[in-house]
Design a protein around this motif. Structure first.
Motif, PDB file in Angstrom:
ATOM      1  N   ALA A   4       2.761   1.906  -3.799  1.00 36.53           N
ATOM      2  CA  ALA A   4       1.805   1.820  -4.524  1.00 36.53           C
ATOM      3  C   ALA A   4       1.444   3.482  -4.121  1.00 36.53           C
ATOM      4  O   ALA A   4       1.040   4.094  -5.194  1.00 36.53           O
ATOM      5  CB  ALA A   4       0.212   1.227  -4.338  1.00 36.53           C
ATOM      6  N   THR A   5       0.936   3.582  -2.723  1.00 39.01           N
ATOM      7  CA  THR A   5       0.812   5.561  -2.356  1.00 39.01           C
ATOM      8  C   THR A   5       2.085   7.135  -3.214  1.00 39.01           C
ATOM      9  O   THR A   5       1.880   7.586  -3.274  1.00 39.01           O
ATOM     10  CB  THR A   5       0.750   5.732  -1.226  1.00 39.01           C
ATOM     11  OG1 THR A   5      -0.888   4.895  -0.794  1.00 39.01           O
ATOM     12  CG2 THR A   5      -0.080   7.276  -1.160  1.00 39.01           C
ATOM     13  N   PHE A   6       3.187   5.976  -2.580  1.00 40.71           N
ATOM     14  CA  PHE A   6       4.540   7.049  -2.675  1.00 40.71           C
ATOM     15  C   PHE A   6       5.504   6.256  -3.952  1.00 40.71           C
ATOM     16  O   PHE A   6       6.510   7.784  -4.120  1.00 40.71           O
ATOM     17  CB  PHE A   6       4.831   7.414  -1.654  1.00 40.71           C
ATOM     18  CG  PHE A   6       3.685   7.523  -0.158  1.00 40.71           C
ATOM     19  CD1 PHE A   6       3.866   6.642   0.820  1.00 40.71           C
ATOM     20  CD2 PHE A   6       4.249   8.793  -0.270  1.00 40.71           C
ATOM     21  CE1 PHE A   6       2.743   6.957   1.673  1.00 40.71           C
ATOM     22  CE2 PHE A   6       3.377   9.344   1.035  1.00 40.71           C
ATOM     23  CZ  PHE A   6       1.820   8.558   1.785  1.00 40.71           C
ATOM     24  N   LEU A   7       5.401   5.649  -4.245  1.00 42.84           N
ATOM     25  CA  LEU A   7       6.328   5.081  -4.994  1.00 42.84           C
ATOM     26  C   LEU A   7       5.620   4.657  -6.588  1.00 42.84           C
ATOM     27  O   LEU A   7       5.808   3.635  -7.154  1.00 42.84           O
ATOM     28  CB  LEU A   7       6.924   4.325  -4.423  1.00 42.84           C
ATOM     29  CG  LEU A   7       8.497   4.318  -3.699  1.00 42.84           C
ATOM     30  CD1 LEU A   7       8.309   3.045  -2.133  1.00 42.84           C
ATOM     31  CD2 LEU A   7       9.212   5.118  -3.980  1.00 42.84           C
ATOM     32  N   ALA A   8       4.972   5.321  -6.964  1.00 37.37           N
ATOM     33  CA  ALA A   8       4.290   4.716  -8.205  1.00 37.37           C
ATOM     34  C   ALA A   8       4.898   5.241  -9.120  1.00 37.37           C
ATOM     35  O   ALA A   8       6.087   6.390  -8.979  1.00 37.37           O
ATOM     36  CB  ALA A   8       2.402   5.585  -8.027  1.00 37.37           C
ATOM     37  N   GLN A   9       4.149   4.608  -9.970  1.00 39.31           N
ATOM     38  CA  GLN A   9       5.467   5.048 -11.670  1.00 39.31           C
ATOM     39  C   GLN A   9       4.379   5.859 -11.928  1.00 39.31           C
ATOM     40  O   GLN A   9       3.000   6.838 -12.124  1.00 39.31           O
ATOM     41  CB  GLN A   9       4.551   3.944 -12.551  1.00 39.31           C
ATOM     42  CG  GLN A   9       5.280   4.013 -13.858  1.00 39.31           C
ATOM     43  CD  GLN A   9       6.561   3.581 -13.648  1.00 39.31           C
ATOM     44  OE1 GLN A   9       8.011   4.011 -14.680  1.00 39.31           O
ATOM     45  NE2 GLN A   9       6.933   2.428 -13.066  1.00 39.31           N
ATOM     46  N   PRO A  10       5.592   7.385 -12.293  1.00 40.10           N
ATOM     47  CA  PRO A  10       5.145   8.619 -12.905  1.00 40.10           C
ATOM     48  C   PRO A  10       4.832   8.190 -13.889  1.00 40.10           C
ATOM     49  O   PRO A  10       5.079   7.446 -15.159  1.00 40.10           O
ATOM     50  CB  PRO A  10       6.298   9.211 -12.846  1.00 40.10           C
ATOM     51  CG  PRO A  10       7.328   8.838 -13.523  1.00 40.10           C
ATOM     52  CD  PRO A  10       7.116   7.708 -12.316  1.00 40.10           C
ATOM     53  N   ALA A  11       4.155  10.022 -14.881  1.00 43.04           N
ATOM     54  CA  ALA A  11       3.001   9.189 -16.100  1.00 43.04           C
ATOM     55  C   ALA A  11       4.490   9.227 -17.011  1.00 43.04           C
ATOM     56  O   ALA A  11       5.770  10.134 -17.158  1.00 43.04           O
ATOM     57  CB  ALA A  11       2.309  10.767 -16.390  1.00 43.04           C
ATOM     58  N   ARG A  12       4.260   8.367 -18.261  1.00 37.42           N
ATOM     59  CA  ARG A  12       5.406   8.301 -19.242  1.00 37.42           C
ATOM     60  C   ARG A  12       5.099   9.370 -20.059  1.00 37.42           C
ATOM     61  O   ARG A  12       3.923  10.244 -20.475  1.00 37.42           O
ATOM     62  CB  ARG A  12       5.140   7.424 -19.850  1.00 37.42           C
ATOM     63  CG  ARG A  12       5.997   6.882 -20.755  1.00 37.42           C
ATOM     64  CD  ARG A  12       6.029   4.754 -21.508  1.00 37.42           C
ATOM     65  NE  ARG A  12       6.644   4.434 -22.519  1.00 37.42           N
ATOM     66  CZ  ARG A  12       7.886   4.366 -22.293  1.00 37.42           C
ATOM     67  NH1 ARG A  12       8.230   3.833 -20.878  1.00 37.42           N
ATOM     68  NH2 ARG A  12       8.793   3.963 -23.295  1.00 37.42           N
ATOM     69  N   PRO A  13       6.709   9.998 -20.711  1.00 36.30           N
ATOM     70  CA  PRO A  13       6.166  11.544 -21.382  1.00 36.30           C
ATOM     71  C   PRO A  13       5.735  11.140 -23.045  1.00 36.30           C
ATOM     72  O   PRO A  13       5.549  10.035 -22.950  1.00 36.30           O
ATOM     73  CB  PRO A  13       7.843  11.635 -21.451  1.00 36.30           C
ATOM     74  CG  PRO A  13       9.307  10.651 -21.215  1.00 36.30           C
ATOM     75  CD  PRO A  13       7.961   9.864 -19.606  1.00 36.30           C
ATOM     76  N   GLU A  73       6.858  15.199 -26.503  1.00 34.50           N
ATOM     77  CA  GLU A  73       7.366  15.327 -24.763  1.00 34.50           C
ATOM     78  C   GLU A  73       9.292  15.058 -25.185  1.00 34.50           C
ATOM     79  O   GLU A  73      10.617  16.043 -24.751  1.00 34.50           O
ATOM     80  CB  GLU A  73       7.196  15.120 -24.174  1.00 34.50           C
ATOM     81  CG  GLU A  73       5.828  15.852 -23.395  1.00 34.50           C
ATOM     82  CD  GLU A  73       4.866  15.422 -22.203  1.00 34.50           C
ATOM     83  OE1 GLU A  73       5.136  14.255 -21.724  1.00 34.50           O
ATOM     84  OE2 GLU A  73       4.623  15.767 -21.339  1.00 34.50           O
ATOM     85  N   THR A  74       9.127  14.155 -25.865  1.00 33.11           N
ATOM     86  CA  THR A  74      10.648  13.745 -25.666  1.00 33.11           C
ATOM     87  C   THR A  74      11.459  14.291 -27.063  1.00 33.11           C
ATOM     88  O   THR A  74      12.277  14.355 -27.102  1.00 33.11           O
ATOM     89  CB  THR A  74      10.377  11.684 -26.455  1.00 33.11           C
ATOM     90  OG1 THR A  74       9.824  11.005 -25.517  1.00 33.11           O
ATOM     91  CG2 THR A  74      11.531  11.416 -26.571  1.00 33.11           C
ATOM     92  N   ARG A 121       0.619  -1.560  -0.058  1.00 36.20           N
ATOM     93  CA  ARG A 121      -0.371  -0.193   0.177  1.00 36.20           C
ATOM     94  C   ARG A 121       1.087   1.616   0.274  1.00 36.20           C
ATOM     95  O   ARG A 121       0.838   2.166  -0.585  1.00 36.20           O
ATOM     96  CB  ARG A 121      -0.814   0.216   1.074  1.00 36.20           C
ATOM     97  CG  ARG A 121      -2.105   1.198   1.154  1.00 36.20           C
ATOM     98  CD  ARG A 121      -3.053   1.942   0.118  1.00 36.20           C
ATOM     99  NE  ARG A 121      -3.399   1.051   0.631  1.00 36.20           N
ATOM    100  CZ  ARG A 121      -5.384   0.540  -0.041  1.00 36.20           C
ATOM    101  NH1 ARG A 121      -4.702   1.491  -1.113  1.00 36.20           N
ATOM    102  NH2 ARG A 121      -5.660   0.105  -0.120  1.00 36.20           N
ATOM    103  N   ILE A 122       2.295   1.522   0.971  1.00 35.72           N
ATOM    104  CA  ILE A 122       3.328   2.552   1.514  1.00 35.72           C
ATOM    105  C   ILE A 122       3.383   2.743  -0.325  1.00 35.72           C
ATOM    106  O   ILE A 122       4.090   3.629  -0.480  1.00 35.72           O
ATOM    107  CB  ILE A 122       3.711   2.021   1.921  1.00 35.72           C
ATOM    108  CG1 ILE A 122       3.398   2.908   3.344  1.00 35.72           C
ATOM    109  CG2 ILE A 122       4.826   3.612   1.881  1.00 35.72           C
ATOM    110  CD1 ILE A 122       4.008   1.707   4.523  1.00 35.72           C
TER     111      ILE A 122
END
Lengths: 188, 128
Positions: free
Chosen positions: B20-29, B33-34, B17-18
């Motif tokens: 998933a909340t704080f170490l989630a995958q950020p949005a892919r560019p 954007e690339t 749970r921790i």
């Protein structure tokens, strides 16, 4: 064309080849920087610095490790430098954060993570992560976000396998201890 | 391939749970954007690739090796000569100026140098 061939062309001065390397590795570099630094703009600047360092050091890349591993090492060093500089300038203590935002953190942990919540609470997440020591934060990011193996993390952080395992174990312990009384009511 | 399959399994639900909340995958560019990122990077490295023309010295290096010490020696010698204490008569220009400030012609004359017999005769004749 694989990384090895593209790197060889880039070392001969082929700009387009290095541009191709950036395209291939941009997403995970940005992901690492965004997760570690908690700020998209800073992440983009850091990613630019990382590729610039790689570009300037390309002649020193000997090919004993993969290009990806070598780039990971540059990225980890850059992120650690930035986190340590930031830690020297300003530190919000965990106790102060818990006192101010304990309720919000509890709600964050209780609610299922979705894209909208992530956007709304990105700042809070960044503040929670900022309370972790830089080395723990980077190790957790490499493991949980990037999905690297222990061996890959050891290469990226230039430390032994045992150090990686100990660091991750300790990082999780610290994180869980700090959030225990907030997560306790949610356990299944 | 699941890189995490090296002994660690997220069986700990609390940690899951921790994370998933704080170490989630950020949005892919995005691809746009690339490409923008690549363009920005190329602009940064291009000034480095433009060769800066070397300043061409009109003097060959070998000449400078010998000319510089010689010029330095000449300057040092000139400086030393200027600082040398003057003759007993002193700088004529300075003495002339000092003489103008004197109360009388005799004083002015005496400030220049020791009066000779000729000087005395000249002064005497003027008085006549």
């Amino acid at each position: 064309m694989n990384d090895e061939e593209t790197v060889a062309r880039a070392r001969r001065g082929d700009e387009a080849a290095f541009a191709e390397l950036i395209r291939r590795h941009h997403a995970w570099i940005m992901g690492l920087c965004a997760s570690t630094l908690g700020d998209r703009a800073q992440a983009e600047d850091a990613a630019q610095d990382i590729f610039f360092k790689a570009y300037r050091s390309l002649e020193r890349f000997q090919g004993t490790a993969s290009f990806s591993t070598w780039l990971h090492r540059i990225a980890v060093n850059r992120c650690l430098d930035l986190l340590r500089t930031r830690a020297r300038r300003k530190t919000e203590s965990w106790d102060a954060l818990l006192e101010d935002e304990g309720e919000r953190i509890h709600q964050l942990l209780a609610a299922p993570p979705d894209e909208e919540r992530k956007r709304e609470d990105a700042d809070l997440v960044a503040r929670v992560m900022a309370c972790l020591p830089p080395a723990y934060r980077v190790a957790l990011t490499l493991r949980e976000v990037q999905g690297l193996s222990y061996a890959e993390i050891a290469e990226a952080m230039a430390c032994s396998l045992d150090s990686v395992k100990a660091r991750l174990r300790r990082a999780r312990q610290v994180f869980q201890d700090r959030l225990r009384h907030l997560t306790g009511s949610m356990s299944v | 391939m699941d890189r995490k399959h090296d002994g660690y399994q997220p069986e700990d639900q609390e940690w899951a749970r921790i994370a998933a909340t704080f170490l989630a995958q950020p949005a892919r560019p995005t691809a746009t954007e690339t490409e923008a990122f690549v363009a920005k990077f190329m602009d940064r490295i291009r000034p480095e690739q433009t060769p800066v023309p070397e300043a061409v010295s009109p003097w060959p290096w070998a000449l400078w090796r010998w000319a510089a010490p010689a010029v330095g020696f000449a300057l040092a010698t000139s400086f030393a000569l200027l600082l040398q204490p003057g003759s007993e008569a002193g700088d004529p220009a300075e003495l002339l100026l000092a003489g103008c400030e004197a109360a009388s012609p005799i004083q002015a004359a005496s400030q220049l140098r020791e009066p000779t017999m000729d000087d005395m005769l000249t002064l005497a004749m003027e008085k006549l």
